[in-house]
Scaffold this motif. Structure first.
Motif: not given
Length: 153
Positions: A87-104
């Motif tokens: 998700w790239h519109g989030s005010s926490h985009s790095f945390g969420l995007a990083d979590a998705v990549e880490l989870g993957r």
């Protein structure tokens, strides 16, 4: 019937930063109104915490404030987010995007990942949540309550 942790709802945000608390507030409104099998999590978007929270879930819903230029209080449901794209519109985009990549990378993504954004207007430290965002929080919490009851049945 769902088992605890089968459905996880994660509200991202930061208290004391105005509309940034939108995700947290949705989760707070769900407390006591969803089946006990639904795990509710408040997070500042720490990737490790997010991966831990959603591991093994068949459905994870993440709610966050966004800043895309849309009218305040608009609710965003990006096409194609279910299943794990970042998700790239989030005010926490790095945390969420990083979590998705880490989870993957760890094989620890939920079976379904749904990200919902609430358009914010004011993210100033010490600002209150703005009226249009409060309205969106209330409406989304009511909608999710019904959906989570159906998903838990």
């Amino acid at each position: 019937m769902s088992t605890p942790g089968d459905i996880v709802v994660i509200g991202l945000g930061g208290d004391g930063r105005g509309d940034d608390a939108a995700g947290l507030e949705v989760v707070r409104r769900l407390r006591g109104s969803v089946p006990p099998s639904v795990v509710l999590v408040e997070s500042a978007a720490d990737p490790a915490q997010l991966v831990e929270a959603w591991t093994g879930a068949r459905l994870t819903v993440v709610i966050d404030a966004v800043s895309s230029g849309a009218p305040p209080g608009a609710v965003h449901r990006p096409a194609g987010v279910e299943g794990g794209p970042s998700w790239h519109g989030s005010s926490h985009s790095f945390g969420l995007a990083d979590a998705v990549e880490l989870g993957r990378a760890l094989g620890r993504l939920p079976a379904r990942l749904v990200v919902i954004g609430i358009e914010g207007a004011d993210f100033t430290i010490g600002a209150p949540i703005t009226p249009p965002v409060l309205s969106a929080i209330d409406a989304l919490a009511r909608e999710l309550e019904q959906r989570l009851r159906q998903e838990s049945a």
